[in-house]
Scaffold this motif. Structure first.
Motif, PDB file in Angstrom:
ATOM      1  N   THR A 114      41.817  66.274   8.812  1.00 36.61           N
ATOM      2  CA  THR A 114      41.759  65.006   9.651  1.00 36.61           C
ATOM      3  C   THR A 114      42.898  64.954  10.933  1.00 36.61           C
TER       4      THR A 114
ATOM      5  N   GLU B 231      41.007  66.257  13.727  1.00 35.19           N
ATOM      6  CA  GLU B 231      40.042  65.055  14.319  1.00 35.19           C
ATOM      7  C   GLU B 231      40.778  63.708  15.034  1.00 35.19           C
ATOM      8  N   LEU B 232      42.132  63.511  14.553  1.00 33.28           N
ATOM      9  CA  LEU B 232      42.688  62.385  15.024  1.00 33.28           C
ATOM     10  C   LEU B 232      43.613  62.910  16.377  1.00 33.28           C
ATOM     11  N   THR B 233      43.723  64.265  16.537  1.00 34.52           N
ATOM     12  CA  THR B 233      44.476  64.677  17.778  1.00 34.52           C
ATOM     13  C   THR B 233      43.685  65.493  18.524  1.00 34.52           C
TER      14      THR B 233
ATOM     15  N   GLN C 162      39.110  61.556  23.200  1.00 32.85           N
ATOM     16  CA  GLN C 162      39.293  60.427  22.457  1.00 32.85           C
ATOM     17  C   GLN C 162      38.281  59.605  21.888  1.00 32.85           C
TER      18      GLN C 162
ATOM     19  N   LYS D 149      36.555  58.831  15.227  1.00 34.59           N
ATOM     20  CA  LYS D 149      37.672  58.032  15.581  1.00 34.59           C
ATOM     21  C   LYS D 149      37.475  56.629  15.821  1.00 34.59           C
TER      22      LYS D 149
ATOM     23  N   LEU E 213      37.431  55.230  12.496  1.00 33.82           N
ATOM     24  CA  LEU E 213      38.712  55.271  11.792  1.00 33.82           C
ATOM     25  C   LEU E 213      39.468  53.942  12.170  1.00 33.82           C
ATOM     26  N   GLU E 214      39.588  53.821  13.677  1.00 30.99           N
ATOM     27  CA  GLU E 214      40.395  52.718  14.143  1.00 30.99           C
ATOM     28  C   GLU E 214      39.873  51.364  13.427  1.00 30.99           C
TER      29      GLU E 214
ATOM     30  N   GLY F  45      43.408  58.180   6.472  1.00 33.51           N
ATOM     31  CA  GLY F  45      42.647  59.084   7.148  1.00 33.51           C
ATOM     32  C   GLY F  45      41.935  60.216   6.327  1.00 33.51           C
TER      33      GLY F  45
ATOM     34  N   PHE G   1      38.124  60.700   6.083  1.00 35.89           N
ATOM     35  CA  PHE G   1      37.395  61.892   6.725  1.00 35.89           C
ATOM     36  C   PHE G   1      36.404  62.381   5.777  1.00 35.89           C
TER      37      PHE G   1
END
Length: 200
Positions: A161, A164-166, A170, A175, A178-179, A185, A189
């Motif tokens: 997770t 993916e988020l970092t 972008q 992502k 998820l937002e 998270g 995922f």
């Protein structure tokens, strides 16, 4: 002596004498040094230490394996970064498994018009260059009761997770979803990235 710490990086296949007693002693010796992981080829062996070891699950440790296996930073670049120099290059860790799995599932999808090669269904040739595409991944955890399988799966899911988020890219469908979601998270995922399977 020979084989106690294998090749210094916990690779049991590099031991001079390989038998049950030497393998068990090598694993026990590594655990005594707060190194619960060892390697047997592509397999990572984990011993439940029955305590949380903060240093080996730190943010720096996570980023070390992400940078090595996902972004493919060479060793000399890693050493110039903020990462802890105490992590030997090649030290076995469960983060290695999750990083390699993410590296494969984060590749682009194989376009329908691409011509697949006979050697590798996930590799195509375009303009004379080989292009690697996304491959489904399965992470298999096996062990006796109380060996740490559940905790290890949580550690890997958290690491997946975070990757993916970092990630630098972008604008990803995961992502964006998820937002727009209200779930955590890790649970999101696990539900959304269906191409990744962790079998316990």
């Amino acid at each position: 002596g020979d084989g106690v710490d294998c090749d210094g990086l916990g690779d049991l296949t590099k031991m001079k004498f390989v038998h049950e007693a030497s393998v068990l002693y090598a694993i026990k010796s590594r655990l005594a040094k707060k190194k619960p992981y060892a390697r047997a080829g592509d397999i990572i062996i984990s011993v439940n230490p029955f305590q949380w070891m903060h240093d080996i699950y730190s943010e720096d440790t996570q980023n070390y394996y992400i940078n090595k296996f996902v972004w493919k930073f060479p060793e000399q670049v890693q050493k110039r970064m903020y990462l802890s120099p105490s992590i030997p290059w090649g030290e076995p860790h469960v983060y290695e498994i999750s990083s390699k799995a993410y590296a494969n599932i984060s590749k682009p999808l194989n376009p329908s018009k691409a011509t697949t090669t006979r050697q590798n269904p996930n590799q195509t040739t375009q303009n004379g260059k080989n292009q690697q595409y996304r491959q489904d991944q399965t992470i298999f955890l096996t062990g006796s009761a109380a060996s740490g399988k559940t905790v290890t799966s949580k550690i890997m899911l958290t690491h997946l997770t975070i990757m993916e988020l970092t990630r630098p890219i972008q604008d990803t469908s995961l992502k964006r979803s998820l937002e727009n979601s209200n779930v955590s998270g890790v649970s999101f995922f696990a539900k959304s990235m269906s191409v990744t399977k962790i079998i316990e």
